[in-house]
Design a protein around this motif. Structure first.
Motif, PDB file in Angstrom:
ATOM      1  N   ILE A 143       0.501  -1.539   9.748  1.00 46.40           N
ATOM      2  CA  ILE A 143      -0.530  -1.779   8.717  1.00 46.40           C
ATOM      3  C   ILE A 143      -1.446  -2.918   9.187  1.00 46.40           C
ATOM      4  N   ASN A 144      -0.849  -3.955   9.788  1.00 42.78           N
ATOM      5  CA  ASN A 144      -1.666  -5.068  10.299  1.00 42.78           C
ATOM      6  C   ASN A 144      -2.580  -4.606  11.424  1.00 42.78           C
ATOM      7  N   GLU A 145      -2.046  -3.739  12.298  1.00 43.77           N
ATOM      8  CA  GLU A 145      -2.894  -3.229  13.399  1.00 43.77           C
ATOM      9  C   GLU A 145      -4.048  -2.397  12.853  1.00 43.77           C
ATOM     10  N   LEU A 146      -3.760  -1.589  11.825  1.00 44.07           N
ATOM     11  CA  LEU A 146      -4.821  -0.794  11.198  1.00 44.07           C
ATOM     12  C   LEU A 146      -5.891  -1.720  10.607  1.00 44.07           C
ATOM     13  N   ALA A 147      -5.411  -2.762   9.920  1.00 46.93           N
ATOM     14  CA  ALA A 147      -6.342  -3.703   9.279  1.00 46.93           C
ATOM     15  C   ALA A 147      -7.229  -4.361  10.337  1.00 46.93           C
ATOM     16  N   VAL A 172       1.278  -7.366   2.673  1.00 46.27           N
ATOM     17  CA  VAL A 172       0.066  -6.622   3.033  1.00 46.27           C
ATOM     18  C   VAL A 172      -0.973  -7.592   3.599  1.00 46.27           C
ATOM     19  N   PRO A 173      -1.784  -7.107   4.550  1.00 46.76           N
ATOM     20  CA  PRO A 173      -2.809  -7.987   5.112  1.00 46.76           C
ATOM     21  C   PRO A 173      -3.839  -8.388   4.049  1.00 46.76           C
ATOM     22  N   GLU A 174      -4.543  -9.473   4.303  1.00 50.58           N
ATOM     23  CA  GLU A 174      -5.514  -9.958   3.316  1.00 50.58           C
ATOM     24  C   GLU A 174      -6.896 -10.043   3.916  1.00 50.58           C
ATOM     25  N   GLY A 175      -7.904 -10.053   3.068  1.00 54.23           N
ATOM     26  CA  GLY A 175      -9.283 -10.232   3.541  1.00 54.23           C
ATOM     27  C   GLY A 175     -10.214  -9.272   2.830  1.00 54.23           C
ATOM     28  N   GLU A 176     -11.514  -9.460   3.069  1.00 52.07           N
ATOM     29  CA  GLU A 176     -12.497  -8.617   2.375  1.00 52.07           C
ATOM     30  C   GLU A 176     -12.533  -7.196   2.927  1.00 52.07           C
ATOM     31  N   HIS A 177     -11.866  -6.969   4.054  1.00 50.92           N
ATOM     32  CA  HIS A 177     -11.827  -5.605   4.594  1.00 50.92           C
ATOM     33  C   HIS A 177     -10.632  -4.814   4.054  1.00 50.92           C
ATOM     34  N   ILE A 178      -9.854  -5.425   3.150  1.00 54.59           N
ATOM     35  CA  ILE A 178      -8.651  -4.768   2.597  1.00 54.59           C
ATOM     36  C   ILE A 178      -8.869  -4.417   1.135  1.00 54.59           C
ATOM     37  N   ILE A 179      -8.532  -3.193   0.785  1.00 56.38           N
ATOM     38  CA  ILE A 179      -8.585  -2.759  -0.615  1.00 56.38           C
ATOM     39  C   ILE A 179      -7.203  -2.192  -0.952  1.00 56.38           C
ATOM     40  N   ILE A 180      -6.642  -2.670  -2.057  1.00 57.68           N
ATOM     41  CA  ILE A 180      -5.339  -2.149  -2.488  1.00 57.68           C
ATOM     42  C   ILE A 180      -5.542  -1.301  -3.743  1.00 57.68           C
ATOM     43  N   VAL A 181      -4.924  -0.135  -3.729  1.00 55.35           N
ATOM     44  CA  VAL A 181      -5.026   0.753  -4.888  1.00 55.35           C
ATOM     45  C   VAL A 181      -3.630   0.931  -5.467  1.00 55.35           C
ATOM     46  N   ARG A 182      -3.515   0.772  -6.774  1.00 51.27           N
ATOM     47  CA  ARG A 182      -2.228   0.898  -7.463  1.00 51.27           C
ATOM     48  C   ARG A 182      -2.370   1.819  -8.680  1.00 51.27           C
ATOM     49  N   THR A 183      -1.252   2.173  -9.254  1.00 46.83           N
ATOM     50  CA  THR A 183      -1.288   3.070 -10.408  1.00 46.83           C
ATOM     51  C   THR A 183      -0.135   2.758 -11.360  1.00 46.83           C
ATOM     52  N   MET A 184      -0.301   3.140 -12.623  1.00 44.23           N
ATOM     53  CA  MET A 184       0.830   3.055 -13.553  1.00 44.23           C
ATOM     54  C   MET A 184       1.441   4.444 -13.772  1.00 44.23           C
ATOM     55  N   SER A 185       1.067   5.403 -12.918  1.00 46.20           N
ATOM     56  CA  SER A 185       1.569   6.783 -13.070  1.00 46.20           C
ATOM     57  C   SER A 185       2.960   6.987 -12.484  1.00 46.20           C
ATOM     58  N   ALA A 191       2.007   8.335 -16.407  1.00 49.26           N
ATOM     59  CA  ALA A 191       0.991   9.184 -15.753  1.00 49.26           C
ATOM     60  C   ALA A 191      -0.048   9.723 -16.742  1.00 49.26           C
ATOM     61  N   GLY A 192       0.401  10.019 -17.966  1.00 49.35           N
ATOM     62  CA  GLY A 192      -0.524  10.588 -18.952  1.00 49.35           C
ATOM     63  C   GLY A 192      -1.596   9.613 -19.408  1.00 49.35           C
ATOM     64  N   LEU A 193      -1.356   8.319 -19.235  1.00 49.42           N
ATOM     65  CA  LEU A 193      -2.359   7.342 -19.676  1.00 49.42           C
ATOM     66  C   LEU A 193      -3.489   7.165 -18.669  1.00 49.42           C
ATOM     67  N   ARG A 194      -3.265   7.573 -17.429  1.00 48.20           N
ATOM     68  CA  ARG A 194      -4.273   7.498 -16.371  1.00 48.20           C
ATOM     69  C   ARG A 194      -4.753   6.056 -16.139  1.00 48.20           C
ATOM     70  N   ILE A 195      -3.829   5.176 -15.800  1.00 48.67           N
ATOM     71  CA  ILE A 195      -4.233   3.792 -15.502  1.00 48.67           C
ATOM     72  C   ILE A 195      -4.173   3.572 -13.995  1.00 48.67           C
ATOM     73  N   GLY A 196      -5.348   3.491 -13.387  1.00 46.42           N
ATOM     74  CA  GLY A 196      -5.446   3.208 -11.957  1.00 46.42           C
ATOM     75  C   GLY A 196      -6.030   1.818 -11.762  1.00 46.42           C
ATOM     76  N   ILE A 197      -5.531   1.129 -10.755  1.00 54.06           N
ATOM     77  CA  ILE A 197      -5.932  -0.274 -10.554  1.00 54.06           C
ATOM     78  C   ILE A 197      -6.397  -0.459  -9.122  1.00 54.06           C
ATOM     79  N   VAL A 198      -7.470  -1.231  -8.958  1.00 54.42           N
ATOM     80  CA  VAL A 198      -7.889  -1.592  -7.613  1.00 54.42           C
ATOM     81  C   VAL A 198      -7.856  -3.110  -7.489  1.00 54.42           C
ATOM     82  N   ILE A 199      -7.518  -3.570  -6.296  1.00 53.68           N
ATOM     83  CA  ILE A 199      -7.491  -5.012  -6.045  1.00 53.68           C
ATOM     84  C   ILE A 199      -8.298  -5.245  -4.774  1.00 53.68           C
ATOM     85  N   ALA A 200      -9.348  -6.033  -4.893  1.00 54.52           N
ATOM     86  CA  ALA A 200     -10.196  -6.303  -3.720  1.00 54.52           C
ATOM     87  C   ALA A 200     -10.862  -7.666  -3.901  1.00 54.52           C
TER      88      ALA A 200
END
Ligand SMILES: Cc1ncc(COP(=O)(O)O)c(C=O)c1O
Length: 328
Positions: A143-147, A172-185, A191-200
């Motif tokens: 993951i770090n190499e990808l970042a 997880v690596p940090e920085g403005e080139h990293i976007i983390i996507v999470r969910t409550m599904s 899953a029925g509530l459709r709560i998606g979260i982004v962290i950037a």
């Protein structure tokens, strides 16, 4: 038919009383402002983020699509297999899509992936970690190499942590080139509530949230999400319960490891493959347990099964054992 094909929870984490409480505290006549602030604060606290780096949308799917729309102009790359929607959302907007194939055993060639990034220079690389469909946790050095590779070409790495809570301690690596996507599904069982979260961070956060609607989720959804987040002990017990279901699932399939290959799971599903995997899938289907199989040629010998209610495991284990004996 018992569903093992959706990677969701067999139960709700919230009791009927808690749902009624959240309904009662919801003011449906006004726009959801306080509800959004409260939800972000609670989610941020629970997960060790800062509320100003968080935004919500209708499922993490919406974030995948938004990220592609705002950042994907010079092409999107991911592993193959990985979560199918990366390709589908890229095709929807007509951007180029590249993929890096796995080996036959569904492991990935890390060096090849990095050299493909350097050669094709996509603007975004998506990776699910823990990985769907294989269920494995990809190592942090990869993951770090990808970042680093994405940073070196001025692009972004999206780490889709839909199943992140099933994998302990994975930095997880940090920085403005990293976007983390999470969910409550998934582990949250909502899953029925459709709560998606982004962290950037910084400009990246501004770019991907620029196309947001003013009120991305409704008040009731936010209040239901906050209800579980504000009950820390209940949520801890719930996570433990989900992990217990994961362990029971892994144990049930372990009984036939001599006949099929099984990836170590860091998710709420197990990934099986090999020349008898489809046969086991069909046997379970005939007996009322529906797993997930694929049309894609590289996944033709694979089947995936997600967690079920604890009451359904004894019969599942019995069936799997019975099937195994027919090959002994
Ligand atoms: C890796 C991955 N990402 C994203 C999603 C989408 O989740 P949701 O839109 O429910 O948040 C899924 C759902 O299966 C998934 O497996």
């Amino acid at each position: 038919m018992i569903s093992m094909d959706r990677n969701t929870s067999p139960k709700s984490p919230l009791s009927k009383e808690q749902i009624i409480k959240a309904v009662n505290r919801t003011n449906i006549e006004v726009y959801p402002e306080e509800e959004l602030t409260r939800f972000k604060r609670l989610y941020a606290e629970r997960n060790g983020f800062s509320p100003e780096n968080i935004e919500v949308a209708n499922g993490s799917d919406e974030w995948l699509q938004k990220i592609i729309m705002t950042l994907g102009k010079n092409g999107v790359m991911s592993l193959n297999p990985d979560f199918f929607m990366y390709q589908i959302y890229t095709n929807q907007v007509g951007f180029r899509y590249y993929s890096v194939p796995s080996r036959e055993d569904y492991s990935f060639d890390y060096d090849l992936t990095i050299s493909e990034i350097k050669a094709k220079k996509p603007s975004v690389f998506f990776i699910s970690n823990p990985h769907n469909p294989t269920g494995v946790l990809l190592p942090s050095h990869f993951i770090n190499e990808l970042a680093d590779a994405m940073k070196s070409i001025g692009g972004y790495l999206v780490i889709d942590e839909a199943y992140g809570e099933f994998a302990l301690d994975h930095p997880v690596p940090e920085g403005e080139h990293i976007i983390i996507v999470r969910t409550m599904s998934k582990v949250y069982g909502l899953a029925g509530l459709r709560i998606g979260i982004v962290i950037a961070k910084g400009k990246t956060y501004e770019t991907i949230t620029r196309i947001n609607h003013p009120y991305p989720l409704n008040s009731l959804t936010l209040n239901l999400g906050s209800e579980i987040l504000s009950n820390e002990a209940q949520l801890n017990d719930w996570f433990e319960y989900q992990k217990k279901l994961q362990q029971s699932l892994a144990d049930a399939f372990e009984t036939v490891r001599r006949h099929i290959k099984i990836k170590p799971t860091h998710t709420n599903f197990v990934f099986t493959y090999g020349d008898k995997a489809k046969d086991l899938y069909e046997y379970l289907y005939k007996n009322g347990y529906r797993g997930r199989v694929y049309d894609e040629p590289n996944l033709k010998n694979a089947a995936r099964f997600s967690i079920i209610d604890e009451d359904e495991y004894p019969r599942l284990k019995e069936l799997i054992t019975e099937w195994g004996k027919s090959y002994d």
